[in-house]
Design a protein around this motif. Structure first.
Motif, PDB file in Angstrom:
ATOM      1  N   ALA A  61       0.826  -1.211   0.000  1.00  0.00           N
ATOM      2  CA  ALA A  61       0.000   0.000   0.000  1.00  0.00           C
ATOM      3  C   ALA A  61       0.858   1.259   0.000  1.00  0.00           C
ATOM      4  CB  ALA A  61      -0.923   0.002   1.226  1.00  0.00           C
ATOM      5  N   ARG A  62       2.139   1.126   0.385  1.00  0.00           N
ATOM      6  CA  ARG A  62       3.022   2.304   0.442  1.00  0.00           C
ATOM      7  C   ARG A  62       4.245   2.122  -0.445  1.00  0.00           C
ATOM      8  NH1 ARG A  62      -0.902   4.300   1.640  1.00  0.00           N
ATOM      9  NH2 ARG A  62      -1.502   5.500   3.486  1.00  0.00           N
ATOM     10  N   LYS A  63       4.077   1.346  -1.498  1.00  0.00           N
ATOM     11  CA  LYS A  63       5.125   1.163  -2.513  1.00  0.00           C
ATOM     12  C   LYS A  63       6.494   0.828  -1.929  1.00  0.00           C
ATOM     13  CE  LYS A  63       2.895   3.773  -6.088  1.00  0.00           C
ATOM     14  NZ  LYS A  63       2.988   4.823  -7.119  1.00  0.00           N
ATOM     15  N   PHE A  64       6.485   0.001  -0.886  1.00  0.00           N
ATOM     16  CA  PHE A  64       7.715  -0.510  -0.292  1.00  0.00           C
ATOM     17  C   PHE A  64       8.626   0.573   0.303  1.00  0.00           C
ATOM     18  CE2 PHE A  64       6.069  -4.257  -2.021  1.00  0.00           C
ATOM     19  CZ  PHE A  64       6.653  -5.310  -1.328  1.00  0.00           C
ATOM     20  N   ASP A  65       8.054   1.727   0.587  1.00  0.00           N
ATOM     21  CA  ASP A  65       8.795   2.731   1.352  1.00  0.00           C
ATOM     22  C   ASP A  65       8.622   2.319   2.813  1.00  0.00           C
ATOM     23  OD1 ASP A  65       9.115   4.919   3.148  1.00  0.00           O
ATOM     24  OD2 ASP A  65       8.921   6.338   1.481  1.00  0.00           O
ATOM     25  N   GLN A  66       9.709   1.867   3.424  1.00  0.00           N
ATOM     26  CA  GLN A  66       9.574   1.235   4.748  1.00  0.00           C
ATOM     27  C   GLN A  66       9.111   2.193   5.840  1.00  0.00           C
ATOM     28  OE1 GLN A  66      13.415  -0.516   5.010  1.00  0.00           O
ATOM     29  NE2 GLN A  66      12.910  -2.125   3.547  1.00  0.00           N
ATOM     30  N   VAL A  67       9.587   3.429   5.794  1.00  0.00           N
ATOM     31  CA  VAL A  67       9.181   4.391   6.820  1.00  0.00           C
ATOM     32  C   VAL A  67       7.688   4.696   6.703  1.00  0.00           C
ATOM     33  CG1 VAL A  67       9.503   6.741   7.674  1.00  0.00           C
ATOM     34  CG2 VAL A  67      11.492   5.360   7.010  1.00  0.00           C
ATOM     35  N   GLU A  68       7.234   4.931   5.460  1.00  0.00           N
ATOM     36  CA  GLU A  68       5.811   5.191   5.230  1.00  0.00           C
ATOM     37  C   GLU A  68       4.969   3.963   5.570  1.00  0.00           C
ATOM     38  OE1 GLU A  68       4.035   7.981   4.431  1.00  0.00           O
ATOM     39  OE2 GLU A  68       5.966   8.894   4.911  1.00  0.00           O
ATOM     40  N   THR A  69       5.506   2.792   5.278  1.00  0.00           N
ATOM     41  CA  THR A  69       4.799   1.550   5.580  1.00  0.00           C
ATOM     42  C   THR A  69       4.588   1.422   7.082  1.00  0.00           C
ATOM     43  OG1 THR A  69       5.689   0.408   3.636  1.00  0.00           O
ATOM     44  CG2 THR A  69       4.892  -0.974   5.455  1.00  0.00           C
ATOM     45  N   PHE A  70       5.660   1.684   7.832  1.00  0.00           N
ATOM     46  CA  PHE A  70       5.531   1.564   9.276  1.00  0.00           C
ATOM     47  C   PHE A  70       4.549   2.593   9.814  1.00  0.00           C
ATOM     48  CE2 PHE A  70       6.685   2.716  13.629  1.00  0.00           C
ATOM     49  CZ  PHE A  70       6.302   1.527  14.238  1.00  0.00           C
ATOM     50  N   ARG A  71       4.588   3.798   9.247  1.00  0.00           N
ATOM     51  CA  ARG A  71       3.656   4.837   9.703  1.00  0.00           C
ATOM     52  C   ARG A  71       2.215   4.363   9.506  1.00  0.00           C
ATOM     53  NH1 ARG A  71       5.286  10.060   7.194  1.00  0.00           N
ATOM     54  NH2 ARG A  71       6.759  10.059   8.911  1.00  0.00           N
TER      55      ARG A  71
END
Length: 330
Positions: A61-71
């Motif tokens: 859902a966040r295109k594998f951007d880990q920081v955004e994913t965790f958020r």
């Protein structure tokens, strides 16, 4: 292990995930683990589910951007923690959810659109405010999304939402208070691991246009770009969603939408009360494959902690439904 995470994906979808979402089968496990490692930074949130499959849908859902994913993962559980009343009996046969589903909130079309996206439809004027609170409708939508997002194809292809506002009265609209709309935006835009490819308003009256102007500031740029106000111009809708994918209400070639079809799918023949969506470690989705995944006593403590961490300022549903109307007549 890899094959398990990519099970059930067509080669087309796997390729789409690589191109559009930066998904790389070779680093999938590291990616998931890096997100999992961030959980310690938020001891104030009870992360009730942290298995690979679950974290993967957030990465997608966040295109594998880990920081955004965790958020997003943190927001998902925080939203549930701050709105415990909404998730208390979060299952298909909760009376409020069941009523909303039976009334067609949401409608879910069997045929995806030309990009493989699942189409959800809402006929706003069917909202009988003496039967369904807005909160129950929102719960029914979130529960439906929980069930649908289990499908990895949809984690990658995403969803389309069409809202038909025909015959939606000013009186009905006056129930859409800022608090209620903010709750919906938080629940759907900021806290749910789904890709929304487009939100289409059809036949909206001027007061819905006014409402949209008021909620615009709460919308992310990305969301704003995906909201299309078609008015009664179905041609502009058909330029984005082919008529072959739409029921006749939207000028499509499919038969009229059968309101009860999604409710029957969810409450279906093998439906039983074990299909629980409460805040248990194992839940938040239907375990179709009955492959357990659950933990020992440790999870119970986590559960207690997350329930006690409700913010003092949390709105009770009663406040939410009766706060200032968005559109007052004077």
């Amino acid at each position: 292990m890899m094959t398990h995470l990519h099970a059930g994906l067509s080669s087309e979808t796997t390729e789409k995930a690589r191109l559009e979402l930066n998904e790389n089968p070779d680093t999938l496990h590291q990616d998931i683990q890096q997100v999992r490692d961030m959980i310690v930074t938020r001891p104030d949130i009870g992360f009730l589910r942290t298995d690979d499959d679950f974290i993967l849908r957030f990465l997608r859902a966040r295109k594998f951007d880990q920081v955004e994913t965790f958020r997003l993962l943190a927001q998902y559980f925080q939203f549930r923690q701050q709105n415990l009343d909404m998730f208390q009996s979060f299952k298909v046969d909760d009376p409020g959810i069941k009523r909303a589903l039976m009334d067609g909130f949401p409608g879910v079309l069997e045929t995806p659109d030309q990009h493989g996206r699942k189409i959800l439809i809402l006929f706003a004027s069917n909202w009988d405010q003496s039967r369904n609170s807005f909160t129950d409708i929102l719960r029914a939508i979130l529960l439906s999304l929980e069930v649908l997002i289990e499908n990895p194809e949809l984690q990658i292809n995403g969803f389309i939402l069409i809202i038909d506002w025909s015959n939606f009265s000013f009186k009905q609209a006056s129930k859409l208070t800022p608090n209620i709309l903010k709750l919906a935006i938080e629940g759907l835009q900021d806290s749910f691991p789904a890709r929304f490819g487009g939100i289409h308003f059809v036949n909206q009256p001027w007061y819905i246009h006014a409402m949209y102007t008021i909620i615009k500031p709460f919308l992310k740029d990305k969301t704003r770009k995906r909201i299309f106000l078609h008015g009664n111009n179905l041609n502009s809708l058909h330029q984005l969603i082919q008529p072959e994918c739409l029921p006749s209400e939207f000028g499509g070639t499919l038969p009229p939408y059968d309101m009860g079809i999604w409710a029957r799918t969810l409450l279906g023949p093998d439906y039983n009360d074990e299909t629980e969506y409460t805040l248990t470690y194992d839940a938040l989705h239907v375990r179709e494959n009955c492959g357990g995944g659950g933990g020992g006593g440790g999870d119970k403590d986590m559960m207690k902690r997350s329930q006690s961490a409700v913010e003092p300022g949390t709105l009770r549903p009663t406040d939410r439904e009766t706060s200032t109307p968005l559109l007052a007549l004077d």
